[in-house]
Enzyme design. Sequence first.
Site, PDB file in Angstrom:
ATOM      1  N   LYS A 183     -79.460  69.408 -30.820  1.00  9.98           N
ATOM      2  CA  LYS A 183     -79.589  67.993 -30.458  1.00  9.98           C
ATOM      3  C   LYS A 183     -78.429  67.176 -31.035  1.00  9.98           C
ATOM      4  O   LYS A 183     -77.915  66.258 -30.384  1.00  9.98           O
ATOM      5  CB  LYS A 183     -80.922  67.437 -30.972  1.00  9.98           C
ATOM      6  CG  LYS A 183     -81.125  65.923 -30.765  1.00  9.98           C
ATOM      7  CD  LYS A 183     -81.010  65.519 -29.300  1.00  9.98           C
ATOM      8  CE  LYS A 183     -81.586  64.146 -29.020  1.00  9.98           C
ATOM      9  NZ  LYS A 183     -81.116  63.047 -29.841  1.00  9.98           N
ATOM     10  N   HIS A 186     -75.524  67.773 -28.825  1.00 10.91           N
ATOM     11  CA  HIS A 186     -75.768  66.980 -27.615  1.00 10.91           C
ATOM     12  C   HIS A 186     -75.339  65.539 -27.831  1.00 10.91           C
ATOM     13  O   HIS A 186     -74.641  64.942 -27.006  1.00 10.91           O
ATOM     14  CB  HIS A 186     -77.259  67.037 -27.246  1.00 10.91           C
ATOM     15  CG  HIS A 186     -77.701  65.986 -26.274  1.00 10.91           C
ATOM     16  ND1 HIS A 186     -77.907  64.667 -26.654  1.00 10.91           N
ATOM     17  CD2 HIS A 186     -77.964  66.034 -24.943  1.00 10.91           C
ATOM     18  CE1 HIS A 186     -78.283  63.967 -25.599  1.00 10.91           C
ATOM     19  NE2 HIS A 186     -78.324  64.772 -24.549  1.00 10.91           N
ATOM     20  N   GLU A 190     -72.443  63.286 -26.154  1.00 10.35           N
ATOM     21  CA  GLU A 190     -72.808  61.966 -25.605  1.00 10.35           C
ATOM     22  C   GLU A 190     -71.835  60.900 -26.098  1.00 10.35           C
ATOM     23  O   GLU A 190     -71.362  60.059 -25.315  1.00 10.35           O
ATOM     24  CB  GLU A 190     -74.237  61.641 -26.032  1.00 10.35           C
ATOM     25  CG  GLU A 190     -74.756  60.276 -25.633  1.00 10.35           C
ATOM     26  CD  GLU A 190     -76.118  60.008 -26.239  1.00 10.35           C
ATOM     27  OE1 GLU A 190     -76.286  58.937 -26.867  1.00 10.35           O
ATOM     28  OE2 GLU A 190     -77.023  60.864 -26.111  1.00 10.35           O
ATOM     29  N   LYS A 260     -76.143  55.603 -34.884  1.00 11.00           N
ATOM     30  CA  LYS A 260     -77.257  55.998 -35.747  1.00 11.00           C
ATOM     31  C   LYS A 260     -76.916  57.173 -36.660  1.00 11.00           C
ATOM     32  O   LYS A 260     -77.716  57.545 -37.506  1.00 11.00           O
ATOM     33  CB  LYS A 260     -78.476  56.347 -34.886  1.00 11.00           C
ATOM     34  CG  LYS A 260     -79.089  55.153 -34.145  1.00 11.00           C
ATOM     35  CD  LYS A 260     -79.713  54.169 -35.115  1.00 11.00           C
ATOM     36  CE  LYS A 260     -80.371  53.005 -34.399  1.00 11.00           C
ATOM     37  NZ  LYS A 260     -81.579  53.381 -33.647  1.00 11.00           N
TER      38      LYS A 260
END
Length: 482
Positions: A183, A186, A190, A260
């Site tokens: 993730k 990923h 992104e 984040k």
Amino acid sequence: MDKADIGIIGLAVMGENLALNLLNKGFRVAVYNRNPAKVRAFLSGRGSGLDLLGAESLPEFVQSLAPPRRIMLMIRAGSPVDEMLEGLLPLLSPGDIVIDGGNSNFRDTIRRAKYVEEKGFNFVGCGVSGGEEGALNGPSLMPGGSAAAWPRLKPLLQAIAANVDGVPCCDWVGADGAGHFVKMVHNGIEYGDMQLIGEAYQIMRALLHMHPDEIGETFEQWNGGELDSYLIEITARILKTKDEDGTPLIDRILDTAGQKGTGKWAVVEALNEGVPLTLIGEAVFARCLSAIKDERVRASAVLKGPSPAFAGDREAFLNDLERALYAAKLTSYAQGYALLRAAAATHGWELNYGGIALLWRGGCIIRSAFLGRIKEAFDRDPALHNLLIDPYFAGKLEACQGGLRSVAVAAAANGIPAPAMFSALSYFDGYRAERLPADLLQAQRDYFGAHTYERVDKPRGEFFHTNWTGEGGTTAASTYTV
């Protein structure tokens, strides 16, 4: 009263929507939040009349679940997860499963999996991608951790995941922190995709003086071709969206980007693994540069560059820009997959690289037609070291690199920042270079620090030192690479 099939802890946007998704797929759901008012608000609002069990304490919540219990944490990453585990674990029974669906750092997941398994329970770190819409209608799910938990979770998670061509965008990734690592990669990709799209937008605005509506139309056209993807699709919509006075909303949005942390983690892990994740790194730093808005405004009054001016064939240049975006996007994925391969070797994960591409085909933010080609590349060569040398993608790069070079030259000549595109081109040229200037770099290291070097006329693994100054003697430093 029948007990719930699964429990959700945390009722922010993602928790609420996953609960509704589970209900829509026929599962009975229990919900809990540290703030009982949120539970009551959900039960009387979006969850009204649905087969939900609301709990106002952890013991009540745990008792409402059918054993072996399946509990999904949708709470903020970091210490809140550890705090929740400390309150939750004493209430569990052997074989119960705790799933962390937040954006946790994979190293925390490795630690937590070991800790929870030692207490007789199962722990799964599950990457969840797709945002609010994906959580409600079908996200991409990337579970990893305690393998014993997968048979119990598989029918549930695959039922709520996105589905492409009859294949759920959810499958077991690997041990301990593998799911959260995938993730993280990923999210790094992104970051790269979003930065590349932003650079294409900036070039169209600054160099071609295109109106947001016209740029939106261009992205819409691109979305009908090889760049077909969720991010291109929503970019077209964003650029056509109007503010209350009818002007483009994009012109009212301050040019400072937040983050984040997952993109930064990807870059840090790339440094740890010695993998050149250069494009994603530039995307992270571009956000950092955007954040110093006041400083940039002051600098703009002092530092002058060329005024953008375009005098060529606009349609031909837009075609080059489309090809540049495709070539750079491919480079970003190639770097991300190189990081996956390196980390798998470090942590002992058996990752299915083609399968990971299938997980990302639907539900997630980077979903695109592009991903099916990545699956085909790993079907052709499961040991593929870099996507750039796959025959299909090598052919695409041959066809598209001229566009990338043209766009990079135009951006540089006109003073338009395009760090991710520049980085893509530099990585491509560096990766295909038979010889790089690291020979000089290593000579410099040996000159000032006696760090030694290898020779082209000797076997790899033999190291040599030269007494460059005539005063250094024959003593050399030990040989190692961090």
